[in-house]
Every structure is written in structure tokens, then in C-alpha cells.
Design a protein around this motif. Structure first.
Motif, short mmCIF file in Angstrom:
data_model
loop_
_atom_site.label_atom_id
_atom_site.label_comp_id
_atom_site.label_asym_id
_atom_site.label_seq_id
_atom_site.Cartn_x
_atom_site.Cartn_y
_atom_site.Cartn_z
N ALA A 117 39.17 31.67 41.32
CA ALA A 117 40.02 32.34 42.31
C ALA A 117 39.39 33.60 42.90
CB ALA A 117 41.37 32.67 41.69
N ALA A 118 38.55 34.29 42.13
CA ALA A 118 37.94 35.52 42.65
C ALA A 118 37.01 35.23 43.83
CB ALA A 118 37.18 36.24 41.54
N GLY A 119 36.60 33.97 43.96
CA GLY A 119 35.76 33.59 45.10
C GLY A 119 36.51 32.69 46.07
N ALA A 120 37.85 32.72 46.01
CA ALA A 120 38.64 31.84 46.87
C ALA A 120 38.44 32.16 48.35
CB ALA A 120 40.13 31.98 46.51
N GLU A 121 38.66 31.16 49.19
CA GLU A 121 38.49 31.37 50.64
C GLU A 121 39.53 32.33 51.19
OE1 GLU A 121 38.21 27.99 53.25
OE2 GLU A 121 36.70 27.09 51.93
N ASP A 122 40.75 32.23 50.68
CA ASP A 122 41.81 33.13 51.13
C ASP A 122 41.53 34.52 50.56
OD1 ASP A 122 44.10 34.67 51.37
OD2 ASP A 122 45.46 32.95 51.11
N PRO A 123 41.23 35.51 51.43
CA PRO A 123 40.85 36.83 50.92
C PRO A 123 41.95 37.51 50.11
CG PRO A 123 41.11 36.86 53.33
CD PRO A 123 41.23 35.43 52.89
N GLU A 124 43.20 37.18 50.41
CA GLU A 124 44.31 37.78 49.66
C GLU A 124 44.28 37.29 48.21
OE1 GLU A 124 48.10 36.66 51.28
OE2 GLU A 124 49.20 38.00 49.93
N VAL A 125 44.04 35.99 48.04
CA VAL A 125 43.96 35.41 46.69
C VAL A 125 42.74 35.97 45.96
CG1 VAL A 125 43.60 33.28 45.38
CG2 VAL A 125 45.21 33.31 47.32
N ALA A 126 41.60 36.02 46.66
CA ALA A 126 40.36 36.47 46.02
C ALA A 126 40.49 37.90 45.53
CB ALA A 126 39.20 36.32 47.00
N GLU A 127 41.03 38.77 46.38
CA GLU A 127 41.14 40.18 46.00
C GLU A 127 42.12 40.34 44.84
OE1 GLU A 127 42.78 43.01 48.86
OE2 GLU A 127 41.24 44.42 48.20
N ALA A 128 43.24 39.63 44.91
CA ALA A 128 44.24 39.75 43.82
C ALA A 128 43.67 39.21 42.52
CB ALA A 128 45.52 39.01 44.20
N ALA A 129 42.85 38.16 42.58
CA ALA A 129 42.26 37.61 41.36
C ALA A 129 41.28 38.61 40.74
CB ALA A 129 41.54 36.29 41.67
N ARG A 130 40.53 39.31 41.59
CA ARG A 130 39.61 40.33 41.06
C ARG A 130 40.39 41.50 40.46
NH1 ARG A 130 36.58 38.80 45.82
NH2 ARG A 130 37.47 40.53 47.00
N ASP A 131 41.47 41.90 41.14
CA ASP A 131 42.28 43.01 40.62
C ASP A 131 42.95 42.63 39.29
OD1 ASP A 131 41.58 44.40 42.88
OD2 ASP A 131 43.47 44.02 43.94
N LEU A 132 43.42 41.39 39.23
CA LEU A 132 44.05 40.90 38.00
C LEU A 132 43.05 40.95 36.84
CD1 LEU A 132 46.62 39.45 36.84
CD2 LEU A 132 45.53 37.30 37.48
N ALA A 133 41.81 40.59 37.12
CA ALA A 133 40.78 40.62 36.08
C ALA A 133 40.52 42.05 35.61
CB ALA A 133 39.48 39.97 36.60
N VAL A 134 40.47 42.99 36.55
CA VAL A 134 40.26 44.39 36.16
C VAL A 134 41.40 44.87 35.28
CG1 VAL A 134 40.17 46.77 37.02
CG2 VAL A 134 38.85 44.98 38.18
N LEU A 135 42.61 44.69 35.75
CA LEU A 135 43.78 45.26 35.05
C LEU A 135 43.96 44.68 33.65
CD1 LEU A 135 46.19 45.19 38.13
CD2 LEU A 135 45.25 47.25 37.06
N THR A 136 43.54 43.42 33.46
CA THR A 136 43.80 42.78 32.17
C THR A 136 42.56 42.57 31.30
OG1 THR A 136 43.63 40.54 33.12
CG2 THR A 136 45.82 41.54 33.07
N ARG A 137 41.36 42.84 31.85
CA ARG A 137 40.15 42.53 31.07
C ARG A 137 39.07 43.61 31.06
NH1 ARG A 137 39.33 37.24 29.69
NH2 ARG A 137 40.89 35.78 30.44
#
Ligand SMILES: [Mn+2]
Length: 281
Positions: A154-174
Motif C-alpha cells: 500500500a505504501a507504493g499504491a497508485e492512489d496517493p492518498e492511500v500511499a501516504e496514509a499507509a506510510r503514516d500508519l507504518a510510522v505511527l505503529t512501527r
């Protein structure tokens, strides 16, 4: 009334019960704030979720990486891992209700404009307000489009909204380590003293510290409890043979119980019945 912030429980219900005895917890008066990773690795994930949900308004939780993983498995986009420990939960008649409840947990929480709760940490470049905006966006996608957000790529998803949220989710939880540019480093689990020289723990890099605020986080068992400038770590490795910890916000008092030997997955934090720890997790 007292508020207690608790580190990672990871399915260790007996340790949680003993900690609540230790603090003389009263659900009619006190409030428990869980820092995420209530589930997995330990043996009683299902019972921990039922117990905490049963506390109603006396308990609040934020999401950890193990909850995110569980929700990804439920969404059908993540494969279960070999060391997942929630077979009972998967078969439980109240599984759907428990996971619906979990999917509504936030990724961050503030208490009194003084304490900021997050499972793993923040990027050094984020203000707390920006971290909250990012958390709210990721939570929205987690509820509306979980299969897209939680898919492995998801962090490399085409939809930039999904990609950015996936990267943020990884930061906040990992997040644990960051490089000199302040970007999140790939998975690291040892203590910061064992990091390669080009990496630093996220809370050490010069960043947008906000006076008066303390970030409370879990996730990093090998840190144990550390009180640092502007941050306190509270995962003391209960499931790895360490302790379960609670910080009382009103006076900063720390309460700890030793792990219940029957709930320890591996003795990595302190010596178990068999001798010294085999390694540092
Ligand atoms: Mn974690």
C-alpha cells in the motif's frame, strides 16, 4: 480518579489482572489508556480484548502494529504469520464485534494538552498537530477502505492518498530508528545502543519538540521503561519475560508487575526459569 497509561499487553491477561490489582483499579473511578498491541504473541488475546471492551468507558485503546496486522488479515489482504497467536480469537463467536470495536480505535490520543499517546512514535519533522492530522486521515481510510490501506504494497499504491496514509500508519505503529535525514529506517528491534552508526532512535533526532508535551509510546520492548526529554517508553516486554508497566498521569508514578511465566512467549528481557536470556529482543 486516576489515569494510567499501559504498555503492550500482547495477550498477557494474567499480568494485566495483577497490574490492575497492584494499582487498586476501580472501573467506576479510574481510566486505563492502552498504548496498542493488546493482542498477539501472548496466549490470551481473545480474553484481553473481551476484558478491556467490558470495561466500557473506563478504558481507551490506540492501535498498535499487531492490531493493524489483525485487521489486515481480516480484510483478506495480509497473510497470517507463523508466530501469530490468536487462533482462539479467529474462532470466537464475538470475533466480528471485537474487530469492529478495534477498527474504531484511534492511532493517537492526547490527554490534557500535555501527554501525546502513540504506539511506536513520530517522524522528527512532524509537529503534534500534523501527526494528528495524518492519524485521522489514516483512521478514515482504515475504516472506509481497509483492503487498500492494509495491503502489503500500500505504501507504493497508485492512489496517493492511500500511499501516504499507509506510510503514516507504518510510522505511527512501527517506527524505531530514523536516518540522518529523519526518514524511518527499515525494521530494527534491538536497543538504540545496538543501532548501526547512521541510525538514531526517532525520539533523539532534533525535531519539532513542543514545550510542555510528553510523548508516551510502547512497541519497543528492548528500551523497557525510559524517561527521556519529552518522551517516555512503556513497553517493558511482558510477553518476553519482562514486566507490564503502567504510568499514572496525575503524579508520574510507575507501577510494574513481572510477567506471568505461563504467558511468556520467550525469555528475552530477563532470565527465565531456564537461565539467562538467549538474546535481546
Ligand atoms: Mn508494536
Amino acid at each position: 480518579m486516576s489515569r494510567y497509561v499501559l504498555g503492550d499487553v500482547q495477550g498477557c491477561l494474567r499480568s494485566l489482572e495483577r497490574l490492575l490489582d497492584r494499582i487498586a483499579f476501580d472501573a467506576g473511578r479510574d481510566h486505563l489508556l492502552f498504548l496498542g498491541d493488546l493482542v498477539n504473541r501472548g496466549p490470551r488475546s481473545l480474553e484481553v480484548l473481551r476484558f478491556v471492551r467490558g470495561l466500557g468507558p473506563a478504558a481507551s485503546c490506540i492501535l498498535g502494529n499487531h492490531e493493524v496486522h489483525l485487521l489486515g488479515v481480516r480484510a483478506g489482504v495480509r497473510a497470517p504469520e507463523e508466530d501469530d497467536a490468536w487462533a482462539e480469537l479467529e474462532a470466537a463467536p464475538d470475533r466480528a464485534a471485537l474487530l469492529d470495536w478495534m477498527a474504531g480505535w484511534p492511532l493517537t490520543r492526547r490527554e490534557e494538552d500535555r501527554w501525546f499517546l502513540v504506539h511506536a512514535g513520530l517522524l522528527p519533522s512532524w509537529s503534534l498537530a500534523e501527526a494528528e492530522e495524518r492519524a485521522r486521515r489514516a483512521e478514515g481510510l482504515l475504516r472506509a477502505r481497509p483492503a487498500e490501506l492494509l495491503a502489503p504494497g500500500a505504501a507504493g499504491a497508485e492512489d496517493p492518498e492511500v500511499a501516504e496514509a499507509a506510510r503514516d500508519l507504518a510510522v505511527l505503529t512501527r517506527i524505531r530508528g530514523v536516518d540522518a535525514a529523519g526518514s524511518m529506517a527499515a525494521s530494527l528491534s534491538g536497543p538504540p545502543e545496538a543501532f548501526p552508526p547512521d541510525l538514531r532512535p526517532w525520539f533523539e533526532l532534533p525535531h519539532r519538540r513542543e514545550p510542555g508535551w510528553t510523548v508516551l509510546f510502547g512497541h519497543w520492548a528492548s528500551l523497557l521503561v525510559r524517561r527521556m526529554e519529552g518522551a517516555v517508553s512503556l513497553d517493558s516486554g511482558c510477553v518476553w519475560g519482562g514486566w507490564l508497566s503502567a504510568l499514572r498521569l496525575e503524579d508520574g508514578a510507575l507501577f510494574q508487575v513481572e510477567a506471568d511465566p505461563g504467558e511468556v512467549r520467550a525469555w528475552m528481557v530477563r532470565p527465565g526459569p531456564g537461565g539467562p536470556p538467549t538474546c535481546r529482543g
